[in-house]
Design a protein around this motif. Structure first.
Motif, short mmCIF file in Angstrom:
data_model
loop_
_atom_site.label_atom_id
_atom_site.label_comp_id
_atom_site.label_asym_id
_atom_site.label_seq_id
_atom_site.Cartn_x
_atom_site.Cartn_y
_atom_site.Cartn_z
N GLN A 1 0.85 -1.20 0.00
CA GLN A 1 0.00 0.00 0.00
C GLN A 1 0.88 1.24 0.00
O GLN A 1 1.82 1.36 0.76
CB GLN A 1 -0.91 0.00 1.23
N VAL A 2 0.55 2.19 -0.89
CA VAL A 2 1.31 3.43 -1.00
C VAL A 2 0.72 4.43 -0.01
O VAL A 2 -0.36 4.98 -0.24
CB VAL A 2 1.26 3.98 -2.45
N ILE A 3 1.44 4.63 1.11
CA ILE A 3 0.94 5.56 2.11
C ILE A 3 1.81 6.80 2.20
O ILE A 3 1.36 7.83 2.66
CB ILE A 3 0.84 4.89 3.49
N GLN A 4 3.01 6.70 1.73
CA GLN A 4 3.93 7.83 1.76
C GLN A 4 3.75 8.66 0.49
O GLN A 4 3.71 8.12 -0.60
CB GLN A 4 5.37 7.31 1.85
N LYS A 5 3.63 9.97 0.61
CA LYS A 5 3.47 10.87 -0.52
C LYS A 5 4.64 11.85 -0.54
O LYS A 5 4.98 12.43 0.50
CB LYS A 5 2.15 11.66 -0.43
N TYR A 6 5.25 12.01 -1.72
CA TYR A 6 6.36 12.96 -1.91
C TYR A 6 5.93 14.01 -2.92
O TYR A 6 5.18 13.73 -3.86
CB TYR A 6 7.60 12.24 -2.41
N THR A 7 6.45 15.21 -2.77
CA THR A 7 6.11 16.27 -3.72
C THR A 7 6.92 16.13 -5.01
O THR A 7 6.44 16.50 -6.07
CB THR A 7 6.37 17.66 -3.09
N ASN A 8 8.12 15.59 -4.90
CA ASN A 8 8.95 15.38 -6.09
C ASN A 8 8.47 14.10 -6.77
O ASN A 8 8.50 13.02 -6.18
CB ASN A 8 10.42 15.25 -5.67
N PRO A 9 8.03 14.16 -8.05
CA PRO A 9 7.50 12.97 -8.72
C PRO A 9 8.54 11.85 -8.88
O PRO A 9 8.19 10.68 -8.86
CB PRO A 9 7.02 13.49 -10.07
N PHE A 10 9.80 12.20 -9.02
CA PHE A 10 10.84 11.19 -9.16
C PHE A 10 11.05 10.45 -7.84
O PHE A 10 11.20 9.23 -7.82
CB PHE A 10 12.16 11.82 -9.64
N THR A 11 11.04 11.16 -6.76
CA THR A 11 11.16 10.53 -5.45
C THR A 11 9.95 9.65 -5.18
O THR A 11 10.09 8.54 -4.65
CB THR A 11 11.29 11.61 -4.35
N GLN A 12 8.75 10.12 -5.56
CA GLN A 12 7.53 9.33 -5.38
C GLN A 12 7.62 8.03 -6.19
O GLN A 12 7.31 6.96 -5.69
CB GLN A 12 6.29 10.13 -5.79
N ALA A 13 8.05 8.14 -7.44
CA ALA A 13 8.17 6.95 -8.30
C ALA A 13 9.19 5.97 -7.71
O ALA A 13 8.96 4.76 -7.68
CB ALA A 13 8.58 7.35 -9.71
N GLU A 14 10.30 6.48 -7.24
CA GLU A 14 11.32 5.63 -6.63
C GLU A 14 10.76 4.88 -5.42
O GLU A 14 10.98 3.69 -5.25
CB GLU A 14 12.53 6.48 -6.23
#
Length: 154
Positions: A126-139
Motif C-alpha cells: 500500500q502506497v501511504i507515503q506521498k512525496y512532492t517530487n514525482p521522481f522521489t515518489q516513483a522511486e
C-alpha cells in the motif's frame, strides 16, 4: 575460381601452398620442398614443437605458419593438388595438435549461457507515503514492488 584457356579449365591460384608449383595451370609437387613438408609432419609427430619441427625440416617458419601448414588439407590431396602426405599422417598430426592445445589450455569450450529468470507475477504494498517530487515518489513506489515467484524466461 576457374579460367578457360585454350580449351582447358585452369584454376587461378591466389597462393600456391609450400611444396607445390604450378606448371601450365596444373599443380605439381615440388619434390625438394615436399620432402621438407613430410619432414615437418615427421618431426612434429615425433614430439618436436611446431617451430623446432619446421626448422629441423629446413623450413623457415614461425610457430603459427608451421601450424597452418600442418592444418592444410591440400597436403593429403584433392581434385587439384596431388598428395604429399597420406590422410592418416594428416589426421595423426591434427589429433596431436589438438591434444597439445588442450593440454596447454588453448582450446576454449563455449560457455553455456544461463537463461535469465524473469518474474511475471508481482505485488505492491500500500502506497501511504506521498512525496512532492514525482521522481522521489516513483522511486518509493517502485521500491514497494515484490516478486511473487520466479519463472524461467521461456
Amino acid at each position: 575460381m576457374w579460367n578457360h584457356t585454350k580449351g582447358k579449365d585452369v584454376r587461378k591460384v591466389a597462393h600456391t601452398p609450400y611444396g607445390y608449383r604450378i606448371e601450365n595451370g596444373i599443380a605439381v609437387i615440388d619434390e625438394e620442398k615436399a620432402e621438407k613438408v613430410r619432414n615437418l609432419y615427421k618431426g612434429y609427430l615425433s614430439g618436436l614443437s611446431l617451430s623446432v619441427a619446421a626448422k629441423s625440416a629446413g623450413i623457415d617458419a614461425y610457430h603459427g605458419t608451421a601450424g597452418r601448414m600442418l592444418r592444410n588439407e591440400r597436403y593429403f590431396g584433392d581434385d587439384y593438388y596431388p598428395a604429399i602426405i597420406d590422410k592418416e599422417t594428416y589426421e595423426r598430426a591434427e589429433s596431436e595438435r589438438v591434444k597439445r592445445a588442450k593440454k596447454l589450455g588453448r582450446i576454449f569450450e563455449p560457455k553455456k549461457e544461463d537463461k535469465p529468470t524473469i518474474s511475471k507475477k508481482f505485488s505492491i504494498g500500500q502506497v501511504i507515503q506521498k512525496y512532492t517530487n514525482p521522481f522521489t515518489q516513483a522511486e518509493f513506489v517502485y521500491s514497494l514492488i515484490e516478486s511473487e515467484g520466479q519463472q524461467d524466461g521461456s
